[in-house]
Motif scaffolding. Structure first.
Motif, short mmCIF file in Angstrom:
data_model
loop_
_atom_site.label_atom_id
_atom_site.label_comp_id
_atom_site.label_asym_id
_atom_site.label_seq_id
_atom_site.Cartn_x
_atom_site.Cartn_y
_atom_site.Cartn_z
N PHE A 107 0.79 -1.23 0.00
CA PHE A 107 0.00 0.00 0.00
C PHE A 107 0.83 1.28 0.00
CE2 PHE A 107 -2.31 -3.25 2.57
CZ PHE A 107 -3.28 -3.56 1.62
N ASN A 108 2.15 1.18 -0.14
CA ASN A 108 3.02 2.36 -0.16
C ASN A 108 2.98 3.13 1.16
OD1 ASN A 108 4.90 4.06 -1.59
ND2 ASN A 108 3.28 5.60 -1.77
N VAL A 109 2.66 2.45 2.27
CA VAL A 109 2.65 3.10 3.58
C VAL A 109 4.08 3.52 3.94
CG1 VAL A 109 2.24 2.77 6.04
CG2 VAL A 109 0.64 1.84 4.36
N SER A 110 4.25 4.75 4.38
CA SER A 110 5.51 5.41 4.70
C SER A 110 6.32 5.75 3.46
CB SER A 110 6.38 4.58 5.67
OG SER A 110 7.15 3.61 4.99
N GLY A 111 5.74 5.53 2.28
CA GLY A 111 6.42 5.87 1.03
C GLY A 111 6.14 7.28 0.59
N GLN A 112 6.54 7.58 -0.64
CA GLN A 112 6.37 8.92 -1.19
C GLN A 112 4.88 9.23 -1.37
OE1 GLN A 112 6.57 12.35 -1.95
NE2 GLN A 112 8.69 11.62 -2.03
N LYS A 113 4.41 10.26 -0.66
CA LYS A 113 2.98 10.54 -0.65
C LYS A 113 2.48 11.12 -1.97
CE LYS A 113 3.48 15.16 1.39
NZ LYS A 113 3.14 16.03 2.55
N ALA A 114 3.40 11.56 -2.85
CA ALA A 114 2.98 12.09 -4.15
C ALA A 114 2.56 11.00 -5.12
CB ALA A 114 4.12 12.91 -4.75
#
Length: 449
Positions: A210-217
């Motif tokens: 889920f891209n948690v803690s990843g690049q929010k863009a």
């Protein structure tokens, strides 16, 4: 700066000026002979780890029969035998978790092309070791390269990107708004511990899925398993599919083993050590990249070498961290700073997404190839690096679990504006500040806590 005192004044915090050296100057400080890969040595490390895992597994098969034996139970009493039996399983889980993590680290080195000069060796060892530990090798390798190429950039880094005031809905103090930080962050220690344990167990699967803690863009639903994900180019689709096939094979293998030996046995021998792998490398990477004394950058103040130095070497688990984990935590700064092969520009350019390749072109003109840890050159190379960059080299002797608790509490958010940023804690306080020429919206933050 002691932020536990009642008076806090930001103006007296240690001022930080970004380091001025070019990448070429830093690299020149490290002797060229330390840049050599050693495939046979790497294979020996891998064989050693596999052998250690097999020995630990074999010894574990004797735990239940020994402690359930009538003679053992007579000598220890039934209760004593059960206590010692589970203590023995605890010892197995601890060391097998460390051994498995070392195998994962070798896969990580393979992903950097650092294990061997031969791509087929890197990708074979990396694919097998990472798939065995539920990591999609090629997919993660792609995003991990981009992390190294953009580390500490608020706009482009892949993981552990700090949240801002705006992200957390915290008003801007420069506008004269009174903030009740206790209302915002007033969690009980028990709840904080629960959230920390959740991070340690679920952070990596959540990042992959889920891209948690990843690049929010990145777009919603960005993940490492969709071949059409924003993370990958068309040229990388087949590699992502191969990674997925490997994970599917693991699903089948674990299901089959559970049907033959029972789920409880699979969990005891494999599942719990694997959970420890997830815990250890989440803890290691979190502590490398999350600390109130290391900067993050926006805009023109970011460059590769500044971002590479914005990480922390740690004395992680002492001799166990050095032996089982291949020094991955002890010598991480040099891992970010060193080895660049400009001739591999084309190889790395494929790791840029279509929308980012033009923007990040200059960052992909060098190809990170870390081979120091497995070649035993990291300690010496780190000494050369430290001698050159001085106070910009970050090292911590703080015990790992204390550092984890402290940083989880002290690294909450960064400011919405500014190009040199430091984490603030649950009271809005920092341990460092940008030098005057890098400060924006300066406000008198002197206040009673």
């Amino acid at each position: 700066m002691d932020t536990t005192t009642k008076e806090y004044c930001e103006d007296v915090l240690p001022a930080y000026t970004p380091m001025p050296w070019s990448l070429k100057e830093i690299r020149a400080a490290i002797p060229v002979e330390l840049f050599v890969k050693d495939t046979p040595r790497g294979l020996l490390y891998f064989a050693r780890d596999v052998l250690l895992a097999a020995v630990a597994w074999s010894l574990a098969t004797a735990i239940d029969p020994f402690f359930k034996h009538t003679v053992t139970r007579e000598h220890l009493t039934p209760v004593g035998a059960e206590v010692v039996r589970w203590a023995a399983w605890g010892v197995y889980w601890w060391f097998q978790g460390l051994i498995f993590t070392g195998i994962w680290v070798i896969g990580h080195e393979c992903g950097h092309g650092a294990f061997s000069d031969y791509k087929i060796v890197n990708d074979t060892i990396g694919f097998v070791s990472h798939t065995f530990l539920w990591t999609p090798y090629f997919s993660w390798k792609i995003s991990h390269h981009r992390h190294h190429s953009n580390h500490a950039s608020m706009e482009r880094d892949e993981v552990y990107v700090p949240k801002t005031r705006e992200d957390l809905g915290i008003p801007d103090e420069t506008k004269g708004v009174h903030i009740d930080y206790d209302e915002i962050f007033g969690d009980t220690p028990i709840y904080t511990l629960y959230m920390l344990i959740r991070q340690q167990v679920l952070a990596f699967p959540a990042y992959l899925l889920f891209n948690v803690s990843g690049q929010k863009a990145y777009p919603k639903w960005t993940n490492h398993f969709d071949p059409n994900s924003f993370l990958f180019t068309r040229a990388q689709r087949n590699a992502v599919i191969i990674s997925n096939i490997g994970i599917a094979a693991m699903v089948w293998g674990i299901s089959y083993a559970s049907s033959v030996y029972g789920a409880a046995q699979v969990i005891k021998y494999y599942g719990i050590p694997w959970l420890e792998v997830t815990h250890w490398f989440v803890m290691i990477t979190y502590l490398h990249h999350t600390d109130p004394e290391i900067p993050h950058y926006r805009g023109k103040e970011w460059n590769f070498q500044r971002g590479a130095a914005a990480t922390v070497d740690r004395n992680f688990l002492g001799w166990q961290g050095r032996f089982f984990l291949h020094d991955v935590a002890h010598f991480h700064v040099i891992h970010h700073v060193s080895l660049f092969l400009p001739l591999a520009l084309r190889a790395l350019l494929v790791y840029a997404t279509p929308s980012s390749s033009q923007k990040c072109h200059s960052f992909y003109q060098v190809y990170l190839m870390f081979c120091l840890g497995l070649a035993d050159h990291a300690p010496e190379a780190t000494q050369h690096l430290k001698a050159f960059i001085g106070d910009h080299y970050a090292y911590s002797e703080k015990p790992a679990f204390k550092a984890l608790w402290d940083n989880y509490n002290n690294c909450q958010f960064v400011e919405n504006e500014g190009e040199v940023l430091f984490y603030r804690d649950k009271k809005g306080r920092a341990l460092r500040r940008p030098a005057d020429q890098y400060r924006v919206n300066v406000v008198d933050r002197t206040k009673a806590q």
